[in-house]
Enzyme design. Structure first.
Site, PDB file in Angstrom:
ATOM      1  N   GLY A  12      97.154  13.893  84.166  1.00  0.00           N
ATOM      2  CA  GLY A  12      96.443  12.892  83.366  1.00  0.00           C
ATOM      3  C   GLY A  12      97.199  12.440  82.128  1.00  0.00           C
ATOM      4  CB  VAL A  13     100.267  13.675  80.550  1.00  0.00           C
ATOM      5  CG1 VAL A  13     101.438  13.580  81.516  1.00  0.00           C
ATOM      6  CG2 VAL A  13     100.748  13.698  79.129  1.00  0.00           C
ATOM      7  N   GLY A  14      99.937  10.601  82.076  1.00  0.00           N
ATOM      8  CA  GLY A  14     100.489   9.256  82.227  1.00  0.00           C
ATOM      9  C   GLY A  14     101.707   9.166  83.137  1.00  0.00           C
ATOM     10  CE  LYS A  15     102.267  14.059  86.847  1.00  0.00           C
ATOM     11  NZ  LYS A  15     101.052  14.410  86.087  1.00  0.00           N
ATOM     12  CB  THR A  16     100.460   7.312  88.008  1.00  0.00           C
ATOM     13  OG1 THR A  16     100.218   8.576  88.621  1.00  0.00           O
ATOM     14  CG2 THR A  16     100.431   6.227  89.057  1.00  0.00           C
ATOM     15  CG  PHE A  17     100.626   4.058  82.159  1.00  0.00           C
ATOM     16  CD1 PHE A  17      99.617   3.112  82.291  1.00  0.00           C
ATOM     17  CD2 PHE A  17     101.518   3.940  81.101  1.00  0.00           C
ATOM     18  CE1 PHE A  17      99.504   2.064  81.383  1.00  0.00           C
ATOM     19  CE2 PHE A  17     101.411   2.900  80.198  1.00  0.00           C
ATOM     20  CZ  PHE A  17     100.408   1.955  80.333  1.00  0.00           C
ATOM     21  CE  LYS A  37     101.406  12.649  93.000  1.00  0.00           C
ATOM     22  NZ  LYS A  37     101.220  12.835  91.551  1.00  0.00           N
ATOM     23  CB  THR A  41      96.187  17.548  95.947  1.00  0.00           C
ATOM     24  OG1 THR A  41      96.133  17.284  94.547  1.00  0.00           O
ATOM     25  CG2 THR A  41      97.414  18.388  96.260  1.00  0.00           C
ATOM     26  N   GLY A 112     101.168  17.213  88.657  1.00  0.00           N
ATOM     27  CA  GLY A 112     100.758  17.977  87.476  1.00  0.00           C
ATOM     28  C   GLY A 112     101.947  18.298  86.586  1.00  0.00           C
TER      29      GLY A 112
HETATM   30  N1  LIG Z   1      99.580   4.029  77.859  1.00  0.00           N
HETATM   31  C1  LIG Z   1      98.421   3.917  78.534  1.00  0.00           C
HETATM   32  N2  LIG Z   1      97.545   2.933  78.251  1.00  0.00           N
HETATM   33  C2  LIG Z   1      96.383   2.802  78.928  1.00  0.00           C
HETATM   34  N3  LIG Z   1      96.002   3.605  79.924  1.00  0.00           N
HETATM   35  C3  LIG Z   1      96.816   4.619  80.265  1.00  0.00           C
HETATM   36  C4  LIG Z   1      98.055   4.829  79.601  1.00  0.00           C
HETATM   37  N4  LIG Z   1      98.649   5.914  80.147  1.00  0.00           N
HETATM   38  C5  LIG Z   1      97.825   6.355  81.107  1.00  0.00           C
HETATM   39  N5  LIG Z   1      96.716   5.592  81.183  1.00  0.00           N
HETATM   40  C6  LIG Z   1      95.559   5.788  82.083  1.00  0.00           C
HETATM   41  O1  LIG Z   1      95.166   7.155  81.960  1.00  0.00           O
HETATM   42  C7  LIG Z   1      94.851   7.696  83.237  1.00  0.00           C
HETATM   43  C8  LIG Z   1      95.783   8.889  83.554  1.00  0.00           C
HETATM   44  O2  LIG Z   1      97.118   8.394  83.650  1.00  0.00           O
HETATM   45  P1  LIG Z   1      98.026   8.706  84.920  1.00  0.00           P
HETATM   46  O3  LIG Z   1      99.255   7.878  84.796  1.00  0.00           O
HETATM   47  O4  LIG Z   1      97.233   8.559  86.178  1.00  0.00           O
HETATM   48  O5  LIG Z   1      98.340  10.246  84.659  1.00  0.00           O
HETATM   49  P2  LIG Z   1      99.073  11.321  85.631  1.00  0.00           P
HETATM   50  O6  LIG Z   1      99.791  10.545  86.676  1.00  0.00           O
HETATM   51  O7  LIG Z   1      99.970  12.094  84.733  1.00  0.00           O
HETATM   52  O8  LIG Z   1      97.967  12.174  86.184  1.00  0.00           O
HETATM   53  C9  LIG Z   1      94.960   6.546  84.222  1.00  0.00           C
HETATM   54  O9  LIG Z   1      93.701   5.935  84.365  1.00  0.00           O
HETATM   55  C10 LIG Z   1      95.939   5.587  83.536  1.00  0.00           C
HETATM   56  O10 LIG Z   1      95.787   4.240  83.927  1.00  0.00           O
HETATM   57 MG   LIG Z   2      99.693  10.580  88.753  1.00  0.00          MG
END
Ligand SMILES: Nc1ncnc2c1ncn2[C@@H]1O[C@H](COP(=O)(O)OP(=O)(O)O)[C@@H](O)[C@H]1O
Ligand SMILES: [Mg+2]
Length: 204
Positions: A12-17, A37, A41, A112
């Protein structure tokens, strides 16, 4: 560089973002970018691999982008136990090899954080090492991130993974520690902060 592994201090830290952000950036620089990826899971619908494939309009089959899919939203080790499956890690290496032939650069999103178990004796840091990729660590912007980021970098170094940089994500401008965290982390780890990303307002 033909590939990079995006790991993070947590889920949830923003890896996908960040994976999407970097893929779009490399594309703007004229590169042909693939993503991966290795293990997902949880429900297939709209998982990270499906999301990235759709957003980037990638032609690669989902089986290459995401060679191992597990049903339960857990770390891979317990998810595999529950569905009584023996994970074939080799599938990850062959899919990565194929994607590297198809693209100039492949951005691999982790699962994670680095100590997440894939099997009882094999964690995400081991996978990054065995894929022979350098790592970028996605870290939170605010309070608590110094501890998590230094622990993550320490674990990667212990696993002989090259850490090329940190991307700090989710700056709000409201947390005092956001002003000092990047400098302290750079000073104590010796790893550069490559980018600081603001918390983006949802697009309407
Ligand atoms: N810089 C950002 N601005 C707005 N939303 C974000 C940002 N970074 C992450 N998010 C949102 O926060 C949530 C978790 O980010 P995500 O990239 O899915 O984390 P991870 O892949 O590490 O689990 C998602 O809904 C994503 O769209
Ligand atoms: Mg992710």
């Amino acid at each position: 560089m033909s590939g990079v592994f995006i790991t993070g201090t947590d889920t949830g830290v923003g890896k996908t973002f960040v994976t999407l952000h970097l893929a779009e950036k490399f594309r703007r620089d004229g590169m042909d970018v693939g993503v991966m990826k290795p293990i997902s899971t949880g429900p297939d619908k709209d998982n990270d691999a499906v999301y990235l494939k759709k957003k980037l309009k990638l032609d690669d089959p989902l089986e290459l982008i995401n060679p191992i899919r597990l049903k339960h939203p857990l770390a891979p080790y317990p998810a595999a136990i529950i569905q009584n499956e023996k994970l074939k890690i080799k599938k990850i290496f062959s899919a990565y090899k194929e994607l590297s032939k198809r693209h100039q650069i492949v951005i691999v999103e982790g699962i994670g954080g680095v100590a997440v178990p894939i099997t009882k004796t094999y964690c995400v840091a081991d996978l990054i090492h065995d894929m022979d990729l350098p790592a970028v660590v996605v870290a939170r912007a605010g309070l608590g991130t110094i501890n998590h980021t230094l622990l993550t970098i320490g674990a990667l170094i212990d696993s002989q993974v090259e850490v090329i940089g940190i991307i700090m994500n989710g700056f709000t401008g409201k947390d005092l520690s956001e002003k000092t965290n990047a400098k302290v982390i750079e000073e104590l780890s010796g790893v550069p902060v490559l980018e600081k990303l603001k918390w983006a307002k949802p697009s309407s």
